[in-house]
Design a protein around this motif. Structure first.
Motif, short mmCIF file in Angstrom:
data_model
loop_
_atom_site.label_atom_id
_atom_site.label_comp_id
_atom_site.label_asym_id
_atom_site.label_seq_id
_atom_site.Cartn_x
_atom_site.Cartn_y
_atom_site.Cartn_z
N LEU A 28 0.83 -1.21 -0.32
CA LEU A 28 0.19 -0.38 -0.26
C LEU A 28 0.30 1.98 0.16
O LEU A 28 0.43 1.97 -1.04
N LEU A 29 1.97 1.03 0.70
CA LEU A 29 3.07 2.03 0.79
C LEU A 29 3.08 2.50 -0.51
O LEU A 29 3.52 3.43 -0.61
N ALA A 30 3.88 1.21 -1.09
CA ALA A 30 4.31 1.44 -2.44
C ALA A 30 3.30 1.85 -3.81
O ALA A 30 3.88 2.71 -4.62
N SER A 31 2.38 1.50 -3.19
CA SER A 31 1.62 2.29 -4.89
C SER A 31 0.95 3.47 -4.38
O SER A 31 0.49 4.34 -5.53
N SER A 32 1.31 4.40 -3.78
CA SER A 32 1.51 5.57 -3.15
C SER A 32 2.00 6.17 -3.51
O SER A 32 3.09 7.38 -2.97
N SER A 33 3.55 5.03 -3.90
CA SER A 33 4.90 6.05 -4.10
C SER A 33 4.94 7.05 -5.12
O SER A 33 4.32 7.14 -5.96
N ASP A 34 5.63 7.49 -5.55
CA ASP A 34 6.04 9.17 -6.67
C ASP A 34 6.37 8.23 -7.76
O ASP A 34 6.02 8.51 -9.03
N THR A 35 7.18 6.91 -8.10
CA THR A 35 7.98 6.30 -8.76
C THR A 35 7.48 5.32 -9.10
O THR A 35 7.49 4.57 -7.79
N LEU A 36 8.23 4.30 -10.15
CA LEU A 36 8.06 2.57 -9.38
C LEU A 36 9.43 2.54 -9.24
O LEU A 36 9.75 1.48 -9.04
N THR A 37 10.55 3.81 -9.32
CA THR A 37 11.80 2.67 -8.72
C THR A 37 11.38 2.94 -7.10
O THR A 37 12.05 2.04 -6.70
N GLN A 38 10.43 3.44 -6.61
CA GLN A 38 10.10 3.10 -5.22
C GLN A 38 9.70 2.67 -4.80
O GLN A 38 9.92 1.95 -3.47
N GLY A 39 8.69 2.10 -5.74
CA GLY A 39 8.02 1.02 -5.21
C GLY A 39 9.17 -0.36 -4.48
O GLY A 39 8.94 -1.25 -4.12
N ILE A 40 10.12 -0.10 -6.16
CA ILE A 40 10.51 -1.97 -5.83
C ILE A 40 11.99 -1.98 -4.69
O ILE A 40 11.95 -2.57 -4.55
N ILE A 41 12.17 -0.25 -3.98
CA ILE A 41 13.22 0.07 -3.50
C ILE A 41 12.41 -0.96 -1.66
O ILE A 41 12.81 -1.50 -1.39
N LEU A 42 11.25 0.09 -2.18
CA LEU A 42 10.35 -0.37 -1.17
C LEU A 42 10.31 -2.18 -0.90
O LEU A 42 10.63 -2.29 0.51
N LEU A 43 9.57 -2.65 -1.16
CA LEU A 43 10.05 -3.85 -1.36
C LEU A 43 11.21 -4.62 -1.66
O LEU A 43 11.40 -6.08 -0.87
N GLY A 44 12.35 -4.02 -2.42
CA GLY A 44 13.38 -4.82 -2.21
C GLY A 44 13.78 -4.80 -0.91
O GLY A 44 14.42 -5.43 -0.20
N ALA A 45 13.82 -3.58 0.72
CA ALA A 45 13.90 -3.17 1.33
C ALA A 45 13.28 -4.39 2.42
O ALA A 45 13.73 -4.61 3.35
N TYR A 46 11.78 -4.46 2.29
CA TYR A 46 11.30 -5.63 2.52
C TYR A 46 12.15 -6.76 2.53
O TYR A 46 11.82 -7.98 3.73
N SER A 47 12.03 -7.33 1.25
CA SER A 47 12.93 -8.94 1.60
C SER A 47 14.01 -8.57 2.31
O SER A 47 14.41 -9.96 2.72
N LEU A 48 15.24 -7.57 2.30
CA LEU A 48 15.85 -8.05 3.08
C LEU A 48 16.15 -7.49 4.78
O LEU A 48 16.26 -9.08 4.91
N GLY A 49 15.09 -7.51 4.74
CA GLY A 49 14.41 -7.49 5.89
C GLY A 49 14.38 -9.00 7.12
O GLY A 49 14.39 -9.31 7.54
N MET A 50 13.69 -9.58 6.06
CA MET A 50 13.67 -10.71 5.51
C MET A 50 14.36 -11.86 5.45
O MET A 50 14.57 -12.60 5.88
N ALA A 51 15.67 -11.86 4.50
CA ALA A 51 16.22 -12.37 4.52
C ALA A 51 17.83 -12.40 5.22
O ALA A 51 18.27 -13.52 5.45
N VAL A 52 17.91 -11.66 5.99
CA VAL A 52 18.74 -11.26 6.73
C VAL A 52 18.89 -12.14 8.02
O VAL A 52 19.57 -13.25 8.05
N PRO A 53 17.53 -12.27 8.66
CA PRO A 53 17.41 -12.74 9.74
C PRO A 53 16.84 -14.84 9.52
O PRO A 53 17.54 -15.46 9.99
N PHE A 54 16.48 -14.86 7.75
CA PHE A 54 16.51 -15.85 7.55
C PHE A 54 17.63 -16.91 7.65
O PHE A 54 17.65 -17.77 7.99
N PHE A 55 18.88 -16.34 6.94
CA PHE A 55 19.96 -16.66 6.30
C PHE A 55 20.94 -16.83 7.51
O PHE A 55 21.17 -17.98 8.33
#
Length: 237
Positions: free
Chosen positions: A152-179
């Motif tokens: 939802l935060l990504a849908s209100s972002s200004d650019t496509l790049t921002q949406g990708i960065i947000l979900l990349g950050a979310y993935s990173l947040g899950m990936a580090v503790p997972f590993f």
């Protein structure tokens, strides 16, 4: 939105991993992923296989999350004329998701499971990537609430790049503790038992963070905070 949004996305990803309906299943994920087994409270697994397939699994769910972020941002840009309305609706929904996550609301339809089950164990890194993608498309409801909030935060972002960065950050947040936790529990499962005691508190923290983010989005303060952070960074330079 980048600075504060990325912070919320990373923290949301980390706390999603430690949610009560994801973290306790980690040993099952790992044994299925690597073909290992649990004996005498210890996981018997080839660690090289664990490292490689965990990375593959992470790449898999990251691909799906980032693709979802791009899609949400693209849709938001198509509805640019309704940006203010989208942000208000997104803020309200994020607050509702946060209240649900914190246990202050109990909407059963938000807790519906869509987790994909597969009996085929990965045979290589590529199949681990596919498994990660499969799990990401329908992971547990706890992840669904946090993930939906970031989308939802990504849908209100200004650019496509921002949406990708947000979900990349979310993935990173899950990936580090997972590993990290995957490696730790391959030596001993005692760590799992210790962390399990705090899962309910972590769920509450996750819910509170989502509520705060929701209020920021609803009030339009997210952009103002990012603007101030940008100005502050210029002074530092």
């Amino acid at each position: 939105m980048n600075d504060i949004g990325i912070f919320f996305a990373i923290v949301g990803g980390m706390l999603s991993f430690f949610s009560p309906c994801v973290f306790p299943l980690l040993p099952a994920y790992i044994t299925h992923l690597t073909g290992g087994k649990i004996e005498n409270s210890q996981m018997k697994v080839n660690r090289t296989t664990l490292y490689l397939r965990s990375i593959g699994f992470i790449i898999g769910f990251s691909i799906i999350f980032i693709a979802l972020g791009a899609s949400a941002s693209f849709l938001g840009n198509l509805l640019m004329n309704y940006r203010d309305l989208i942000m208000q609706l997104a803020g309200i929904l994020i607050i509702v998701f946060g209240l649900q996550m914190a246990g202050l609301l109990n909407f059963k339809f938000l807790m519906k499971e869509t987790r994909i089950q597969t009996e085929h164990k990965p045979k290589n890194v590529f199949s681990s990537v596919l498994l990660g993608m499969a799990f990401a498309t329908g992971w547990s409801p706890c992840v669904g609430l946090a993930l939906s909030s970031i989308l939802l935060l990504a849908s209100s972002s200004d650019t496509l790049t921002q949406g990708i960065i947000l979900l990349g950050a979310y993935s990173l947040g899950m990936a580090v503790p997972f590993f990290i936790i995957s490696i730790v529990i391959s030596y001993s499962l005692k760590t799992m038992k210790k962390i399990n005691k705090y899962l309910s508190k972590l769920a509450l923290i996750n819910g509170v963070i989502m509520i705060i983010m929701g209020f920021f989005v609803l009030s339009g303060q997210m952009q103002k905070i990012s603007a101030w952070l940008s100005v502050f960074s210029l002074f530092e330079l």
